[in-house]
Design a protein around this motif. Structure first.
Motif, PDB file in Angstrom:
ATOM      1  N   PRO A   1       0.818  -1.228   0.000  1.00 44.52           N
ATOM      2  CA  PRO A   1       0.000   0.000   0.000  1.00 44.52           C
ATOM      3  C   PRO A   1       0.849   1.275   0.000  1.00 44.52           C
ATOM      4  O   PRO A   1       1.583   1.535   0.944  1.00 44.52           O
ATOM      5  N   LEU A   2       0.733   2.025  -1.081  1.00 39.43           N
ATOM      6  CA  LEU A   2       1.516   3.261  -1.229  1.00 39.43           C
ATOM      7  C   LEU A   2       0.843   4.421  -0.493  1.00 39.43           C
ATOM      8  O   LEU A   2       1.496   5.223   0.153  1.00 39.43           O
ATOM      9  N   GLN A   3      -0.436   4.557  -0.640  1.00 42.46           N
ATOM     10  CA  GLN A   3      -1.300   5.612  -0.052  1.00 42.46           C
ATOM     11  C   GLN A   3      -1.111   6.975  -0.690  1.00 42.46           C
ATOM     12  O   GLN A   3      -2.081   7.629  -1.020  1.00 42.46           O
ATOM     13  N   ALA A   4       0.134   7.444  -0.855  1.00 40.67           N
ATOM     14  CA  ALA A   4       0.335   8.762  -1.485  1.00 40.67           C
ATOM     15  C   ALA A   4       1.751   8.822  -2.041  1.00 40.67           C
ATOM     16  O   ALA A   4       2.632   8.099  -1.567  1.00 40.67           O
ATOM     17  N   GLY A   5       1.948   9.713  -3.021  1.00 42.99           N
ATOM     18  CA  GLY A   5       3.264   9.786  -3.649  1.00 42.99           C
ATOM     19  C   GLY A   5       4.082  10.993  -3.240  1.00 42.99           C
ATOM     20  O   GLY A   5       5.188  11.200  -3.740  1.00 42.99           O
ATOM     21  N   SER A   6       3.553  11.813  -2.334  1.00 47.12           N
ATOM     22  CA  SER A   6       4.277  13.009  -1.917  1.00 47.12           C
ATOM     23  C   SER A   6       4.839  12.786  -0.513  1.00 47.12           C
ATOM     24  O   SER A   6       4.122  12.308   0.385  1.00 47.12           O
ATOM     25  N   ASN A   7       6.096  13.141  -0.341  1.00 41.15           N
ATOM     26  CA  ASN A   7       6.706  12.922   0.987  1.00 41.15           C
ATOM     27  C   ASN A   7       6.026  13.723   2.085  1.00 41.15           C
ATOM     28  O   ASN A   7       5.909  13.261   3.219  1.00 41.15           O
ATOM     29  N   ARG A   8       5.581  14.941   1.743  1.00 38.97           N
ATOM     30  CA  ARG A   8       4.908  15.730   2.792  1.00 38.97           C
ATOM     31  C   ARG A   8       3.616  15.031   3.231  1.00 38.97           C
ATOM     32  O   ARG A   8       3.320  14.921   4.422  1.00 38.97           O
ATOM     33  N   ILE A   9       2.859  14.531   2.259  1.00 39.95           N
ATOM     34  CA  ILE A   9       1.598  13.859   2.611  1.00 39.95           C
ATOM     35  C   ILE A   9       1.874  12.536   3.327  1.00 39.95           C
ATOM     36  O   ILE A   9       1.210  12.202   4.316  1.00 39.95           O
ATOM     37  N   LEU A  10       2.886  11.808   2.883  1.00 36.50           N
ATOM     38  CA  LEU A  10       3.216  10.538   3.564  1.00 36.50           C
ATOM     39  C   LEU A  10       3.557  10.801   5.030  1.00 36.50           C
ATOM     40  O   LEU A  10       3.162  10.040   5.911  1.00 36.50           O
ATOM     41  N   LYS A  11       4.286  11.895   5.251  1.00 32.88           N
ATOM     42  CA  LYS A  11       4.657  12.235   6.636  1.00 32.88           C
ATOM     43  C   LYS A  11       3.407  12.596   7.439  1.00 32.88           C
ATOM     44  O   LYS A  11       3.214  12.156   8.575  1.00 32.88           O
ATOM     45  N   LYS A  12       2.552  13.391   6.821  1.00 31.12           N
ATOM     46  CA  LYS A  12       1.316  13.797   7.497  1.00 31.12           C
ATOM     47  C   LYS A  12       0.422  12.579   7.795  1.00 31.12           C
ATOM     48  O   LYS A  12      -0.292  12.535   8.791  1.00 31.12           O
ATOM     49  N   MET A  13       0.504  11.576   6.913  1.00 28.84           N
ATOM     50  CA  MET A  13      -0.267  10.345   7.131  1.00 28.84           C
ATOM     51  C   MET A  13       0.399   9.429   8.167  1.00 28.84           C
ATOM     52  O   MET A  13      -0.158   8.397   8.516  1.00 28.84           O
ATOM     53  N   HIS A  14       1.623   9.767   8.554  1.00 24.34           N
ATOM     54  CA  HIS A  14       2.425   8.915   9.437  1.00 24.34           C
ATOM     55  C   HIS A  14       2.626   7.526   8.827  1.00 24.34           C
ATOM     56  O   HIS A  14       2.440   6.493   9.480  1.00 24.34           O
ATOM     57  N   ARG A  15       3.053   7.537   7.564  1.00 23.27           N
ATOM     58  CA  ARG A  15       3.296   6.248   6.906  1.00 23.27           C
ATOM     59  C   ARG A  15       4.715   5.726   7.160  1.00 23.27           C
ATOM     60  O   ARG A  15       5.044   4.622   6.737  1.00 23.27           O
ATOM     61  N   ILE A  16       5.532   6.515   7.773  1.00 27.94           N
ATOM     62  CA  ILE A  16       6.907   6.173   8.182  1.00 27.94           C
ATOM     63  C   ILE A  16       7.812   5.653   7.055  1.00 27.94           C
ATOM     64  O   ILE A  16       8.721   4.876   7.282  1.00 27.94           O
ATOM     65  N   TYR A  17       7.533   6.059   5.821  1.00 26.23           N
ATOM     66  CA  TYR A  17       8.496   5.853   4.730  1.00 26.23           C
ATOM     67  C   TYR A  17       8.360   7.039   3.780  1.00 26.23           C
ATOM     68  O   TYR A  17       7.341   7.722   3.770  1.00 26.23           O
ATOM     69  N   THR A  18       9.442   7.259   3.032  1.00 23.98           N
ATOM     70  CA  THR A  18       9.385   8.291   1.993  1.00 23.98           C
ATOM     71  C   THR A  18       9.119   7.596   0.666  1.00 23.98           C
ATOM     72  O   THR A  18       9.253   6.371   0.560  1.00 23.98           O
ATOM     73  N   LYS A  19       8.813   8.396  -0.344  1.00 25.74           N
ATOM     74  CA  LYS A  19       8.567   7.742  -1.636  1.00 25.74           C
ATOM     75  C   LYS A  19       9.843   7.104  -2.165  1.00 25.74           C
ATOM     76  O   LYS A  19       9.794   6.060  -2.813  1.00 25.74           O
ATOM     77  N   GLU A  20      11.009   7.669  -1.813  1.00 24.36           N
ATOM     78  CA  GLU A  20      12.273   7.079  -2.260  1.00 24.36           C
ATOM     79  C   GLU A  20      12.466   5.706  -1.603  1.00 24.36           C
ATOM     80  O   GLU A  20      12.865   4.740  -2.262  1.00 24.36           O
TER      81      GLU A  20
END
Ligand code: SF4
Length: 443
Positions: free
Chosen positions: A264-283
Motif C-alpha cells: 500500500p503506497l497511499q500517497a506519492g508526496s513525501n509531505r503527505i506521507l509524513k502527514k499520514m504517518h506512513r513512516i516511509y518516503t517515496k524514495e
C-alpha cells in the motif's frame, strides 16, 4: 414484541476480508445454536450486520440500512450490529437506532450466543464493546468457499496512520500462535481446501509481539509450505516498512506462496506521507519495490491509494499520479479521503473540496484502467497456473491465477479443485480467457 425463540438468521457483511472471516465464524456459532441461515432478510428471525468503519461511505451505507429497518415491520425482528462500526459508535448506536437489540465490538465476537441469550431473557438491549480481545474459535467458521479460505494470523495494528481507525477499532497487534494456525490450515486441507489467504491488518508484523515464539511472518510461510496438499498461500495486507528481504525470498523460493505482494503506497508526496504517518518516503518505497522486483522478477504488486488527504495540493496529487504510472500495480484500491472520528487527522481541516477529490479519484481510476488493459493485453499468449474453482453462469469453468487474475476456460467439471496450466488467449472485460494446455503429440 420481539421473538424469544429465533429459528433462522440472516447475516450481511460489510468491509474487508477479516470481516468476511469473522462473519463465517459467527455463522458457525449460530448454526451450533441450532439456527438456520436464510438468504432473505424477510424470512429471518434474527438479522445480523457485521459492519465496517474504514470509510465514511461504508458507515453511511450501514446506518442507512439500519435506519430503513426501523421504519419497516422488520424492526420487530431481533437485530444485532457487530464489527468495527459497533466498536467505534458503541451505545450511541442505540440512541440513533432504538430498534437495534445488541451491539458487539470486534473484541467480543466470541460472546455472540451469550449476548443473544441475555437479550432474549432480559428483553433489554445489550452491548459488549469493552475488554481484552477474546480469541475467536476459527475452527467453527462456516466458510463460503470450499476450495479457498481466509485464515486470520494477526489482529490489530500498531502503526497508527493518522487517517485510520483500525488501531482504535481492532486494537494493538496480537499474533495467533503458529501451532494453532498450522493446525487450522492442516484441517482445512483435509477438508479439501487448496488455497489459504493469511489475513491481518499488517501480516508482516506477525510474531513481533511474541518474541518468545521465534516465528516471524516468513518463518510461518516456511512452516505452512510443508503442509502436503496445500497448493497456494496468499497474504493480505502489508505495511511497506515491514516487507523484509526474508519475506521476498520466501515469495521467490516457496512452492505454495503466490507471487503477489500488497504494497500500500497511499500517497506519492513525501509531505503527505509524513502527514499520514506512513513512516516511509517515496524514495524508500521505490527502493523496496525495486528490491522486490530484483528478488522476485515475476512478482505482481497491489496497492491502496487515498486521494485528497488533508491539504493535498494539485502538485502533490501529481506526484501520486506519476508514481502510480511509473510503478504499475496489478491491483489497486483507490479512494477519496473521508475523515474518521477518533483519528489524529480529525484535527486537521478536510480542506480538499469534494469535487477536487472526485476529479483526482477519477483521473487515477482512469489511469488504473488504462494500465490494467495494457497488462491484460500483455498476458495474451502467456501460460498461467489456474486453480479451477467452479462454473460460471455460462457453464464455463472459472478460476484464478497466482496473481489474482480471474480466468474462464472450457473444460469438464471434474477439473474443479485442480491446478491447470492455461494458455491465455484473450479477455472479456477484466476476466482472462484461456484454454488448458494439451500435451504436445509428436507424429
Ligand atoms: S498500517 Fe493499515 S491498518 Fe494500520 S493504521 Fe495504517 S492504514 Fe490502518
Amino acid at each position: 414484541m420481539k421473538t424469544k425463540d429465533p429459528k433462522t438468521f440472516f447475516i450481511r457483511t460489510y468491509g474487508c476480508q477479516m470481516n468476511e472471516l469473522e462473519s463465517e465464524v459467527m455463522v458457525g456459532q449460530l448454526k451450533r445454536r441450532g439456527l438456520k441461515r436464510v438468504l432473505d432478510e424477510a424470512a429471518a428471525d434474527l438479522l445480523l450486520y457485521n459492519t465496517c468503519s474504514i470509510r465514511d461511505l461504508a458507515e453511511r451505507k450501514v446506518m442507512g440500512k439500519l435506519g430503513q429497518l426501523g421504519r419497516s415491520k422488520m424492526r420487530n425482528k431481533l437485530i444485532g450490529v457487530t464489527g468495527c462500526m459497533a466498536m467505534a459508535k458503541k451505545e450511541t448506536l442505540f440512541k440513533k437506532l432504538p430498534h437495534v437489540d445488541f451491539v458487539i465490538g470486534t473484541n467480543n465476537l466470541s460472546e455472540l450466543n451469550n449476548v443473544l441469550d441475555d437479550v432474549i431473557e432480559s428483553g433489554q438491549q445489550q452491548i459488549r464493546t469493552e475488554g481484552e480481545y477474546d480469541a475467536l474459535d476459527y475452527t467453527i467458521a462456516e466458510r463460503e468457499h470450499k476450495l479457498k479460505g481466509y485464515v486470520s494470523i494477526i489482529r490489530g495494528c500498531d502503526k497508527y496512520c493518522t487517517y485510520c481507525v483500525v488501531p482504535y477499532t481492532r486494537g494493538q497487534e496480537v499474533s495467533r500462535p503458529h501451532e494453532e494456525i498450522e493446525r487450522e490450515v492442516r484441517d482445512m486441507v483435509q477438508k479439501g481446501y487448496k488455497e489459504v489467504t493469511l489475513l491481518g491488518q499488517n501480516v508482516n508484523s506477525y510474531g513481533k509481539d511474541q518474541p518468545q515464539s521465534g516465528v516471524l511472518f516468513h518463518d510461518l510461510l516456511y512452516k505452512l509450505d510443508k503442509i502436503e496438499g496445500l497448493e497456494r498461500v496468499r497474504f493480505l495486507t502489508s505495511h511497506p516498512i515491514d516487507i523484509s528481504v526474508e519475506l521476498m525470498e520466501a515469495v521467490r523460493d516457496l512452492r505454495t506462496v503466490c507471487e503477489f505482494v500488497h504494497f500500500p503506497l497511499q500517497a506519492g508526496s513525501n509531505r503527505i506521507l509524513k502527514k499520514m504517518h506512513r513512516i516511509y518516503t517515496k524514495e524508500q518505497y521505490l527502493e523496496k519495490v525495486a528490491l522486490l522486483r530484483s528478488i522476485v522478477p515475476n512478482a505482481k504488486l497491489g496497492t491502496d491509494i487515498i486521494v485528497g488527504f488533508c491539504s493535498e495540493t494539485d502538485a502533490e496529487f501529481e506526484e501520486t499520479y506519476q508514481l502510480f504510472d511509473e510503478i504499475g500495480f496489478s491491483v489497486a484500491f483507490i479512494f477519496a479521503y473521508s475523515p474518521r472520528k477518533g483519528t489524529p487527522a480529525m484535527r486537521w481541516a478536510d480542506d480538499v473540496p469534494e469535487e477536487v477529490k472526485q476529479e483526482r479519484l477519477h483521473r487515477l481510476l482512469d489511469l488504473y484502467e488504462k494500465k490494467a488493459a495494457q497488462e491484460r493485453m500483455g498476458l495474451i499468449g502467456s501460460q498461467m497456473e489456474v486453480l479451477v474453482e467452479g462454473v460460471n453462469k455460462n457453464g464455463q469453468l472459472k478460476g484464478t491465477t497466482r496473481c489474482w487474475k480471474n480466468v474462464v476456460l472450457d473444460g469438464n467439471e471434474s477439473l474443479i479443485g485442480s491446478l491447470q496450466m492455461v494458455d491465455i488467449q484473450g479477455f472479456n472485460h477484466s476476466t482472462l480467457t484461456g484454454i488448458i494446455q494439451r500435451p504436445l503429440i509428436l507424429t
